[in-house]
Motif scaffolding. Structure first.
Motif, short mmCIF file in Angstrom:
data_model
loop_
_atom_site.label_atom_id
_atom_site.label_comp_id
_atom_site.label_asym_id
_atom_site.label_seq_id
_atom_site.Cartn_x
_atom_site.Cartn_y
_atom_site.Cartn_z
N VAL A 232 0.87 -1.18 0.00
CA VAL A 232 0.00 0.00 0.00
C VAL A 232 0.90 1.22 0.00
N ALA A 233 0.87 1.99 -1.07
CA ALA A 233 1.76 3.16 -1.17
C ALA A 233 1.34 4.00 -2.37
N ARG A 234 1.58 5.29 -2.27
CA ARG A 234 1.37 6.14 -3.44
C ARG A 234 2.18 5.61 -4.61
N PHE A 235 1.68 5.80 -5.82
CA PHE A 235 2.44 5.39 -7.00
C PHE A 235 3.51 6.45 -7.25
N ASP A 236 4.63 6.19 -6.61
CA ASP A 236 5.73 7.14 -6.53
C ASP A 236 7.02 6.34 -6.69
N PRO A 237 7.97 6.81 -7.52
CA PRO A 237 9.22 6.04 -7.69
C PRO A 237 9.93 5.73 -6.38
N TRP A 238 9.82 6.63 -5.38
CA TRP A 238 10.50 6.39 -4.11
C TRP A 238 9.91 5.17 -3.38
N LYS A 239 8.65 4.83 -3.68
CA LYS A 239 8.02 3.66 -3.06
C LYS A 239 8.38 2.37 -3.79
N ASP A 240 8.97 2.49 -4.96
CA ASP A 240 9.50 1.38 -5.75
C ASP A 240 8.49 0.26 -5.99
N PRO A 241 7.33 0.57 -6.55
CA PRO A 241 6.37 -0.51 -6.85
C PRO A 241 6.90 -1.48 -7.90
N GLU A 242 7.75 -1.00 -8.80
CA GLU A 242 8.35 -1.90 -9.79
C GLU A 242 9.29 -2.89 -9.10
N GLY A 243 10.01 -2.43 -8.07
CA GLY A 243 10.83 -3.33 -7.27
C GLY A 243 9.98 -4.33 -6.51
N ALA A 244 8.79 -3.88 -6.08
CA ALA A 244 7.87 -4.79 -5.39
C ALA A 244 7.44 -5.92 -6.32
N ILE A 245 7.19 -5.60 -7.59
CA ILE A 245 6.82 -6.63 -8.56
C ILE A 245 7.97 -7.61 -8.77
N GLN A 246 9.19 -7.09 -8.85
CA GLN A 246 10.35 -7.97 -9.00
C GLN A 246 10.48 -8.91 -7.80
N ALA A 247 10.34 -8.37 -6.60
CA ALA A 247 10.45 -9.20 -5.40
C ALA A 247 9.36 -10.27 -5.38
N TYR A 248 8.15 -9.90 -5.77
CA TYR A 248 7.05 -10.86 -5.84
C TYR A 248 7.38 -11.99 -6.81
N ARG A 249 7.92 -11.66 -7.96
CA ARG A 249 8.22 -12.69 -8.97
C ARG A 249 9.28 -13.67 -8.47
N ILE A 250 10.28 -13.14 -7.77
CA ILE A 250 11.33 -14.02 -7.23
C ILE A 250 10.76 -14.89 -6.11
N ALA A 251 10.00 -14.28 -5.20
CA ALA A 251 9.43 -15.03 -4.08
C ALA A 251 8.46 -16.11 -4.55
N LYS A 252 7.79 -15.86 -5.66
CA LYS A 252 6.79 -16.81 -6.16
C LYS A 252 7.43 -18.13 -6.58
#
Length: 414
Positions: A232-252
């Motif tokens: 849960v975070a503003r769509f802001d580069p500092w919140k790194d949602p793209e990094g969150a997607i990468q982490a999700y893909r690795i964890a999966k």
């Protein structure tokens, strides 16, 4: 005149069952010498960000203890918000070649808004860089001026900070979340540190039954029979949602069936939000286990509450963070959090005790998998996290800190 924010009533007595008699007694004692104090809070938006969430609870509670508190907004102006979003990023260290036109846009809008302030106040609290110049343009409005900076300004862009520093230096006091955020060359105001806090009785945090929370989340298409990772975070580069997607893909790879929900609030003073949201639409469209929501496309505060309660893990993959209220929100609900080892997140999470701190995508993925695969560990961290929030990050503590600061401010002048 500036736009006044209409607020609901709140009572500190409602929090007695959560924080205890001693806390409520301290609040009453601190408020006694402040009865009738006129306080004005000014910021740029009433929705879509942490500052707005804080003021929605803090200002009504100030009123409840006898302070004549108001909250007003800068007049909306898209070119101004584009400039100040650049300032926001630059103060957190992003390169920016400051132009004369940007300076003029900033000053013109602050000057126009300064002329719209009506009345006289004992204390004016100005939040963040957007209205920072008001102190120099309309000093007669308030007896005492306080600047509250909610972002990480530990390594600000030199050009932008050189431009803004004279305005900040004109304040009597400056408040930061952490001492590490105070710019090294700031002189003038007396500095205080006040971390933010969450409101346990807001619609985003109030108690929900497990069954109601699950039913709410299921309506959004999430399969509650499989693990859910939430950011849960503003769509802001500092919140790194793209990094969150990468982490999700690795964890999966270790947690088959893992799902990811990204929920972001769109703020009126953040024109970059939709650009980043559009970049996230592609991976979300390509993976049916990625859910992408905003407050403007169907997910409201009480539904965020439900998501936080049913998620197996909440991620806060920030690369810079002023505080991150969503960390305390999740911990309050006993949901374990994996957070970036940055800024205010490190205040909320004691690594390995009340959550996990990580420095990169791979570490985030490893911790996400650990928590999904070891529910006893997740439950232990969740319980410890809730206790940490109870002790340090509830709105009553925030109110107490501000009452103390107000008392010191007017006391020093007498």
């Amino acid at each position: 005149m500036l736009k006044r924010v209409q607020l609901k009533r709140k009572s500190v007595e409602k929090y007695r069952s959560v924080v205890g008699d001693e806390c409520i007694g301290r609040l009453r004692d601190l408020a006694k010498p402040l009865q009738g104090l006129r306080v004005l809070h000014i910021n740029s938006t009433a929705q879509g960000g942490g500052v707005a969430e804080l003021l929605n609870s803090l200002v009504p509670l100030m009123r409840d203890v006898g302070i004549h508190a108001e909250w007003q907004l800068l007049c909306h102006d898209e070119p101004f918000f584009e400039v100040t979003k650049g300032f926001h990023n630059a103060l957190q260290g992003k390169p920016l070649a400051l132009t004369e036109q940007q300076k003029q846009t900033y000053l013109d809008r602050n000057r126009a808004c300064a002329g719209m302030i009506e009345g006289h106040y004992d204390i004016v609290v100005v939040h963040d860089p957007q209205p920072a110049a008001l102190v120099s343009l309309r000093a007669g409005v308030g007896d005492h001026w306080i600047w509250r900076c909610h972002i990480d300004t530990s390594e600000p862009n030199p050009e932008v900070w050189t431009f803004l520093r004279p305005f900040v230096a004109a304040y009597e006091r400056a408040v930061f979340t952490m001492t590490e955020f105070v710019p090294p060359d700031l002189t003038g105001p007396r500095v205080a540190t006040i971390p933010p806090a969450i409101d346990p009785h807001s619609s985003k945090n109030q108690e929900l039954s497990r069954s109601h929370a699950r039913a709410t989340v299921a309506e959004f298409g999430v399969d509650l029979g499989r693990p859910l990772l939430l950011q849960v975070a503003r769509f802001d580069p500092w919140k790194d949602p793209e990094g969150a997607i990468q982490a999700y893909r690795i964890a999966k790879k270790q947690v088959p069936g893992l799902q990811l929900a990204l929920i972001g609030a769109m703020a009126a003073d953040d024109p970059e939000g939709w650009d980043l949201y559009s970049r996230l639409e592609t991976p979300a469209a390509e993976d049916p286990d990625i859910f992408l929501f905003t407050n403007l496309t169907g997910v409201q505060a009480h539904e965020v509450n439900a998501f936080q309660r049913v998620s197996d893990v909440q991620l806060q993959k920030s690369i810079r963070e002023g505080f991150g209220l969503v960390v305390s929100e999740a911990l309050w609900k006993e949901t374990p959090v994996v957070g970036g080892r940055v800024g205010g997140i490190t205040l909320q999470i004691e690594d390995g005790v009340s959550g996990f701190l990580v420095s990169n995508v791979d570490e985030a993925a490893e911790r996400i998998a650990d928590l999904c695969l070891h529910p006893d560990l997740a439950a232990s961290l969740g319980r410890a996290g809730q206790q940490r929030v109870l002790e340090r990050f509830l709105i009553t503590r925030l109110l107490e800190d501000w009452l103390e600061l107000f008392g010191q401010t007017i006391g020093a002048a007498n």
